[in-house]
Design a protein around this motif. Structure first.
Motif, PDB file in Angstrom:
ATOM      1  N   GLU A   3     -13.464  -6.416   7.805  1.00 35.22           N
ATOM      2  CA  GLU A   3     -14.650  -5.897   8.482  1.00 35.22           C
ATOM      3  C   GLU A   3     -14.472  -4.474   8.991  1.00 35.22           C
ATOM      4  O   GLU A   3     -15.425  -3.870   9.480  1.00 35.22           O
ATOM      5  CB  GLU A   3     -14.992  -6.808   9.673  1.00 35.22           C
ATOM      6  CG  GLU A   3     -15.354  -8.230   9.276  1.00 35.22           C
ATOM      7  CD  GLU A   3     -15.651  -9.090  10.483  1.00 35.22           C
ATOM      8  OE1 GLU A   3     -15.428  -8.608  11.617  1.00 35.22           O
ATOM      9  OE2 GLU A   3     -16.111 -10.232  10.293  1.00 35.22           O
ATOM     10  N   HIS A   4     -13.261  -3.938   8.875  1.00 34.80           N
ATOM     11  CA  HIS A   4     -12.986  -2.624   9.443  1.00 34.80           C
ATOM     12  C   HIS A   4     -12.987  -1.526   8.378  1.00 34.80           C
ATOM     13  O   HIS A   4     -12.773  -1.789   7.202  1.00 34.80           O
ATOM     14  CB  HIS A   4     -11.633  -2.634  10.159  1.00 34.80           C
ATOM     15  CG  HIS A   4     -11.588  -3.534  11.353  1.00 34.80           C
ATOM     16  ND1 HIS A   4     -11.078  -4.812  11.297  1.00 34.80           N
ATOM     17  CD2 HIS A   4     -12.002  -3.348  12.630  1.00 34.80           C
ATOM     18  CE1 HIS A   4     -11.175  -5.377  12.493  1.00 34.80           C
ATOM     19  NE2 HIS A   4     -11.745  -4.507  13.311  1.00 34.80           N
ATOM     20  N   ILE A   5     -13.200  -0.299   8.838  1.00 37.23           N
ATOM     21  CA  ILE A   5     -13.172   0.871   7.960  1.00 37.23           C
ATOM     22  C   ILE A   5     -12.021   1.755   8.410  1.00 37.23           C
ATOM     23  O   ILE A   5     -11.941   2.151   9.587  1.00 37.23           O
ATOM     24  CB  ILE A   5     -14.500   1.644   8.032  1.00 37.23           C
ATOM     25  CG1 ILE A   5     -15.665   0.737   7.637  1.00 37.23           C
ATOM     26  CG2 ILE A   5     -14.452   2.868   7.130  1.00 37.23           C
ATOM     27  CD1 ILE A   5     -16.954   1.096   8.321  1.00 37.23           C
ATOM     28  N   GLY A  21     -15.090  -0.056  13.525  1.00 40.06           N
ATOM     29  CA  GLY A  21     -15.900  -1.213  13.224  1.00 40.06           C
ATOM     30  C   GLY A  21     -17.193  -0.782  12.566  1.00 40.06           C
ATOM     31  O   GLY A  21     -17.547   0.401  12.560  1.00 40.06           O
ATOM     32  N   SER A  22     -17.949  -1.733  12.038  1.00 35.58           N
ATOM     33  CA  SER A  22     -19.210  -1.412  11.379  1.00 35.58           C
ATOM     34  C   SER A  22     -20.265  -0.925  12.370  1.00 35.58           C
ATOM     35  O   SER A  22     -21.307  -0.397  11.961  1.00 35.58           O
ATOM     36  CB  SER A  22     -19.739  -2.631  10.625  1.00 35.58           C
ATOM     37  OG  SER A  22     -19.962  -3.705  11.530  1.00 35.58           O
ATOM     38  N   ASP A  23     -19.983  -1.065  13.683  1.00 32.88           N
ATOM     39  CA  ASP A  23     -20.888  -0.572  14.716  1.00 32.88           C
ATOM     40  C   ASP A  23     -20.490   0.819  15.213  1.00 32.88           C
ATOM     41  O   ASP A  23     -21.084   1.343  16.160  1.00 32.88           O
ATOM     42  CB  ASP A  23     -20.923  -1.542  15.896  1.00 32.88           C
ATOM     43  CG  ASP A  23     -19.547  -1.739  16.535  1.00 32.88           C
ATOM     44  OD1 ASP A  23     -18.537  -1.217  15.993  1.00 32.88           O
ATOM     45  OD2 ASP A  23     -19.466  -2.427  17.581  1.00 32.88           O
ATOM     46  N   GLY A  24     -19.475   1.427  14.582  1.00 35.20           N
ATOM     47  CA  GLY A  24     -19.021   2.752  14.975  1.00 35.20           C
ATOM     48  C   GLY A  24     -17.972   2.772  16.061  1.00 35.20           C
ATOM     49  O   GLY A  24     -17.502   3.857  16.435  1.00 35.20           O
ATOM     50  N   ALA A  25     -17.587   1.610  16.567  1.00 31.20           N
ATOM     51  CA  ALA A  25     -16.566   1.556  17.626  1.00 31.20           C
ATOM     52  C   ALA A  25     -15.191   1.891  17.041  1.00 31.20           C
ATOM     53  O   ALA A  25     -14.836   1.421  15.960  1.00 31.20           O
ATOM     54  CB  ALA A  25     -16.543   0.179  18.258  1.00 31.20           C
ATOM     55  N   LEU A  26     -14.431   2.703  17.774  1.00 37.65           N
ATOM     56  CA  LEU A  26     -13.073   3.052  17.367  1.00 37.65           C
ATOM     57  C   LEU A  26     -12.096   2.027  17.943  1.00 37.65           C
ATOM     58  O   LEU A  26     -12.046   1.824  19.154  1.00 37.65           O
ATOM     59  CB  LEU A  26     -12.715   4.457  17.857  1.00 37.65           C
ATOM     60  CG  LEU A  26     -11.290   4.924  17.568  1.00 37.65           C
ATOM     61  CD1 LEU A  26     -11.033   5.023  16.071  1.00 37.65           C
ATOM     62  CD2 LEU A  26     -11.031   6.269  18.252  1.00 37.65           C
ATOM     63  N   HIS A  27     -11.301   1.393  17.073  1.00 37.56           N
ATOM     64  CA  HIS A  27     -10.386   0.329  17.506  1.00 37.56           C
ATOM     65  C   HIS A  27      -8.927   0.776  17.569  1.00 37.56           C
ATOM     66  O   HIS A  27      -8.193   0.338  18.451  1.00 37.56           O
ATOM     67  CB  HIS A  27     -10.520  -0.879  16.576  1.00 37.56           C
ATOM     68  CG  HIS A  27     -11.870  -1.529  16.614  1.00 37.56           C
ATOM     69  ND1 HIS A  27     -12.307  -2.269  17.681  1.00 37.56           N
ATOM     70  CD2 HIS A  27     -12.889  -1.537  15.718  1.00 37.56           C
ATOM     71  CE1 HIS A  27     -13.529  -2.729  17.445  1.00 37.56           C
ATOM     72  NE2 HIS A  27     -13.903  -2.284  16.269  1.00 37.56           N
ATOM     73  N   ALA A  69      -3.767  -5.248   5.478  1.00 35.91           N
ATOM     74  CA  ALA A  69      -4.783  -4.660   4.615  1.00 35.91           C
ATOM     75  C   ALA A  69      -6.003  -5.562   4.456  1.00 35.91           C
ATOM     76  O   ALA A  69      -7.106  -5.076   4.206  1.00 35.91           O
ATOM     77  CB  ALA A  69      -4.179  -4.345   3.247  1.00 35.91           C
ATOM     78  N   GLY A  70      -5.821  -6.853   4.618  1.00 33.50           N
ATOM     79  CA  GLY A  70      -6.939  -7.781   4.476  1.00 33.50           C
ATOM     80  C   GLY A  70      -8.025  -7.582   5.515  1.00 33.50           C
ATOM     81  O   GLY A  70      -9.159  -8.033   5.337  1.00 33.50           O
ATOM     82  N   ALA A  71      -7.691  -6.890   6.612  1.00 30.01           N
ATOM     83  CA  ALA A  71      -8.677  -6.639   7.664  1.00 30.01           C
ATOM     84  C   ALA A  71      -9.520  -5.402   7.388  1.00 30.01           C
ATOM     85  O   ALA A  71     -10.461  -5.110   8.130  1.00 30.01           O
ATOM     86  CB  ALA A  71      -7.974  -6.475   9.011  1.00 30.01           C
TER      87      ALA A  71
END
Length: 489
Positions: A3-5, A21-27, A69-71
């Protein structure tokens, strides 16, 4: 699919990996510096191997923290533009140091091409002027001056590319591509041409066979070697840093404008699908491309912005940190007549004076650290004002200006921009819009969001606005001093 970019942001002074994240949040984020090499005055180089190794190290750090990498659903890459890497396609090893966008060693070649009457046609076709800033003449210099590069060309093993092309080649184990936004900064790609042009390559002196395939800025562009990150991950977004920042600022409609204040300062105004033509020495560039369909931007490039503050800190020792400039600027009511023209690596748009050098004018015994620091920040608004006049003359006047980049965090400078430009300045709470734009491109390229407009709605955060608050007379008084100092340069 994860789900992450994962965004790889290979800048001028450092390289980073950032997980969105797909919502633009930086993790997650990892960052490593890049060594700057200055072998001669006007020459700026990077170690291409270091760019790769440190980018990979950052990526591995972030992917490990994400759980593997799966994430990760997709990778987006954004990069310092115009910097040129030469490598051997067979071994994958660099052949010479990378020549950085700031490098001025090809000024004489650009002058010769201009004197031969080629600039008007080159600008009409590519949107660019003949200046050492752009990649093509750097590629030619390597061909004619580096024995290893020349030998690789003779063996038909030479690859010449910009930084995103180099990183994709290394990540994928051999995919040789360049996205349209970066390719449009080389002097070798017509704005309305799908691929690098043989005639332009011949004019500049670059072998067409050494160049990559031009691809979209978002889509299924490549895939990483599974061994590098613990699993194969698709590369779904590629863009030069300024185009990525324009996307990250959601300047997706014609007329919307952003300015990024990093090492340099770069203003882009969205021009939609119309090929931009400038009569006032601005640049036309590819903003995005999907399915072969391009959106364009009109651009003004200033070579020295944050690097001026870095110079005050590292070379002159006037400040300990860049953040000190804001307090120093606020500590006095004006610069005491001090004006800085920061042409430390020539003047960019709209002047294009490669041989210009910087000056500090108006010094007196009353001038101190505060006056010089304030003048350095004022120079950002002065340079931007020159660009604003050129954009307006080209029919692209700014209604608002969206700012980002490291320097934009300085509230005093943001207000000064609004004061000197006479327009509302908007700054997002999350100023790392270059990386966010790369994440948006990758998200659309991977099918997470349907298009960039949808990505913008989902991923852009809140903004702060700075309104003009300076009398016209005070603005004009400063501009008179600026123009006088500029004329001396």
């Amino acid at each position: 699919m994860g789900e992450h970019i994962l965004v790889l942001d290979a800048g001028t002074t450092s390289t980073r990996a950032m997980l969105f994240g797909s919502d633009g949040a930086l993790h997650q984020m990892a960052q490593r510096p890049l060594t700057q090499h200055y072998p001669r005055p006007g020459w700026v180089e990077h170690d291409a191997g270091e760019i790769w190794q440190r980018t990979l190290a950052c990526a591995r750090d972030v992917v490990e923290k994400a759980g593997g990498a799966g994430a990760v659903a997709a990778i987006g890459i954004t990069n310092q533009r115009e910097t040129v890497v030469a490598w051997d396609r067979n071994t994958g090893e660099p052949l010479a140091r990378a020549i950085v966008w700031q490098d001025r060693r090809t000024a004489d070649l650009c002058d010769a091409l201009r004197e031969a009457g080629h600039e008007a046609d080159v600008q009409r076709r590519t949107g660019l002027v003949l200046d050492p800033y752009f990649s093509g003449t750097k590629m030619r210099w390597l061909m004619y001056n580096d024995a290893a590069v020349r030998a690789a060309a003779e063996r038909k093993a030479l690859a010449l590319g910009t930084v995103e092309s180099w990183l994709v080649f290394k990540l994928s184990g051999g995919a040789f591509v360049s996205d349209a936004s970066n390719a449009s900064r080389t002097l070798l790609l017509p704005l309305d041409g799908a691929q690098f042009d043989a005639g332009l390559c011949e004019l500049i002196g670059v072998p067409r066979s050494a160049l990559a395939q031009v691809v979209d800025t978002h889509g299924a562009l490549a895939e990483t070697n599974a061994e590098l990150l613990g699993g194969a991950v698709p590369v779904c977004g590629l863009a030069g840093d300024q185009q990525a920042a324009t996307v990250g600022q959601c300047c997706l409609a014609p007329g919307e404008t952003k300015a990024t204040y990093g090492t340099g300062a770069f203003v882009l105004t969205n021009q939609g699908e119309a090929v931009p033509r400038s009569e006032h020495r601005l640049l036309g560039t590819v903003l995005t491309q999907r399915g072969g369909v391009r959106r364009y931007a009109l651009e003004g490039s200033v070579f020295v912005a944050g690097s001026l503050v870095q110079w005050l800190r590292d070379s002159l020792g006037l400040i300990g940190t860049a953040a000190e400039t804001e307090a120093l600027a606020r500590s006095i009511s004006d610069s005491g007549g001090v004006t800085i023209v920061p042409a430390l690596s020539g003047l960019g748009a709209p002047h294009w004076q490669a041989e210009a050098r910087g000056v500090i004018a108006g010094l007196s015994f009353a001038s101190g650290r505060a006056q010089i620091a304030r003048a350095a920040l004022e120079a950002m608004a002065h340079q931007t004002h020159d660009l604003a006049e050129a954009f307006a003359a080209d029919g692209a006047a700014w209604q608002t200006l969206r700012i980002d980049g490291g320097m934009s965090a300085n509230d005093w400078m943001a207000q000064d921009l609004a004061n000197m430009l006479g327009v509302t300045v908007e700054r997002p709470d999350f100023v790392e819009t270059t990386a966010l734009g790369a994440a948006m491109l990758a998200a659309v390229g991977a099918g997470i969001h349907a298009n960039l407009e949808d990505a913008a709605k989902a991923m852009r955060g809140k903004v702060r606005r700075f309104e003009p608050a300076l009398p016209d007379g005070a603005r004009e008084e400063r501009l008179v001093r600026w123009r006088k100092a500029l004329a001396a340069v």
